[in-house]
Design an enzyme around this catalytic site. Structure first.
Site, PDB file in Angstrom:
ATOM      1  CE1 TYR A  60      -0.364  12.425 -27.580  1.00  0.00           C
ATOM      2  CE2 TYR A  60      -0.620  12.286 -25.212  1.00  0.00           C
ATOM      3  CZ  TYR A  60      -0.977  12.842 -26.419  1.00  0.00           C
ATOM      4  OH  TYR A  60      -1.947  13.813 -26.445  1.00  0.00           O
ATOM      5  CG  PHE A 205      -0.929  23.139 -28.307  1.00  0.00           C
ATOM      6  CD1 PHE A 205      -0.188  22.069 -27.824  1.00  0.00           C
ATOM      7  CD2 PHE A 205      -0.802  23.465 -29.649  1.00  0.00           C
ATOM      8  CE1 PHE A 205       0.637  21.324 -28.654  1.00  0.00           C
ATOM      9  CE2 PHE A 205       0.022  22.739 -30.493  1.00  0.00           C
ATOM     10  CZ  PHE A 205       0.740  21.661 -30.001  1.00  0.00           C
ATOM     11  N   PRO A 206      -2.735  24.217 -23.779  1.00  0.00           N
ATOM     12  CG  PRO A 206      -2.555  23.337 -21.618  1.00  0.00           C
ATOM     13  CD  PRO A 206      -2.508  22.936 -23.065  1.00  0.00           C
ATOM     14  CG  LEU A 207       0.915  26.515 -20.519  1.00  0.00           C
ATOM     15  CD1 LEU A 207       2.097  25.840 -19.840  1.00  0.00           C
ATOM     16  CD2 LEU A 207       0.585  27.826 -19.824  1.00  0.00           C
ATOM     17  N   GLY A 208      -0.388  27.424 -25.214  1.00  0.00           N
ATOM     18  CA  GLY A 208      -0.055  27.870 -26.557  1.00  0.00           C
ATOM     19  C   GLY A 208       1.234  27.278 -27.074  1.00  0.00           C
ATOM     20  CB  THR A 211       3.238  31.255 -27.680  1.00  0.00           C
ATOM     21  OG1 THR A 211       1.898  30.793 -27.476  1.00  0.00           O
ATOM     22  CG2 THR A 211       3.834  30.540 -28.880  1.00  0.00           C
TER      23      THR A 211
END
Length: 286
Positions: A60, A205-208, A211
């Site tokens: 990162y 990507f827990p929040l997509g 999206t």
């Protein structure tokens, strides 16, 4: 009732809702994102709010996120679990090169130790399995680093059920990290295996990838609770399984507060039934 904590490897207990550092870097996880002082403030506020799981990676930035973690939080408070990853080399904002050669994994781990100012990394995760290197060699060097006291627990990122089962035949695995959220449940069978073996599952990507913050079903449930759709999506993960430990990332103090407040959202059975239909068709993990 949901479990608020999870114990990694039988000895490191953390609050399940943690913080991920990818969003502290620029587009494509490349270079810094804005003023480093803002990133430091977000990291410190996360710990002030009770976060005890910080998830980062050497690529990162590369290196930027790990350096920010050390700048903001070292000397680390007791009970704070720092997780990082190695095994991927970055040469540009769009270039990701998997490198699982034992000598490279050792060098990556030791570089992370220096950047994070640690003698032992609580959770060191193989960011990707290298298809060109036998798994036994990749896991073997991580076992060596653990025997040397440089790693406490091992984790795997983006694996199949078969790969995790094969890894467990030769070593202990404390955590996996696969893509998983309300709309993407391709890793359900992997989650079931983690539950059976007491392995943490850190969904990325827990929040997509944003999206779910505008998802209609989440919005409907959110309106009934007076919260945001993103908070519902995170709360769903906490309700879904006691081994799920989401680490949503953000570079914004406002969004950080919103994300962490999701731990207090309690979803009813009818809420969970309404959200259950949002699953996307299953597909292999990327």
């Amino acid at each position: 009732m949901i479990e608020e904590t999870f114990t990694f490897g039988g000895d490191l207990t953390v609050r399940r809702l943690g913080y991920g550092t990818a969003q502290l870097t620029g587009p494509g996880y490349w270079g810094p994102r804005g003023d480093a002082r803002d990133a430091v403030a977000v990291l410190r506020r996360a710990v002030e709010r009770g976060v005890t799981l910080i998830d980062t990676a050497d690529n990162y930035g590369p290196s930027v996120a790990e350096e920010l973690v050390a700048e903001a939080l070292h000397p680390y408070p007791a009970g704070l679990l720092i997780a990082t990853k190695g095994g991927v080399v970055r040469t540009s904002d769009r270039a990701w090169h998997v490198d699982g050669r034992p000598e490279r994994l050792r060098a990556m781990c030791e570089a992370s130790l220096r950047r994070l100012r640690l003698e032992t990394i609580d959770l060191y995760q193989l960011h990707r399995l290298d298809p060109g290197v036998p798994m036994a060699e990749q896991l073997g060097v991580l076992d060596e680093l653990r025997d040397e006291g440089k790693i406490r627990h091992l984790g795997l990122d983006t694996v199949t059920v078969e790969q995790l089962e094969a890894a467990l035949e030769s070593t202990d695995v404390a955590a996996v990290q696969n893509r998983y959220n309300l709309l993407d449940r391709a890793s359900e069978s992997l989650l079931a295996l983690c539950e059976a073996r007491g392995i943490a599952f850190l969904p990325w990507f827990p929040l997509g990838n944003g999206t779910l913050t505008a998802d209609p079903a989440c919005a409907s449930v959110a309106a009934a609770h007076g919260v945001t759709p993103g908070q519902v999506a995170l709360a769903w993960l906490l309700h879904r399984s006691p081994v799920l430990c989401p680490t949503p990332g953000t570079g914004s103090l406002v969004h950080l507060e919103e994300n962490l407040d999701a731990a207090a959202v309690r979803l009813s059975e009818s809420d969970l039934e309404a959200l259950a239909v949002r699953a996307a068709p299953s597909a292999p993990p990327a």
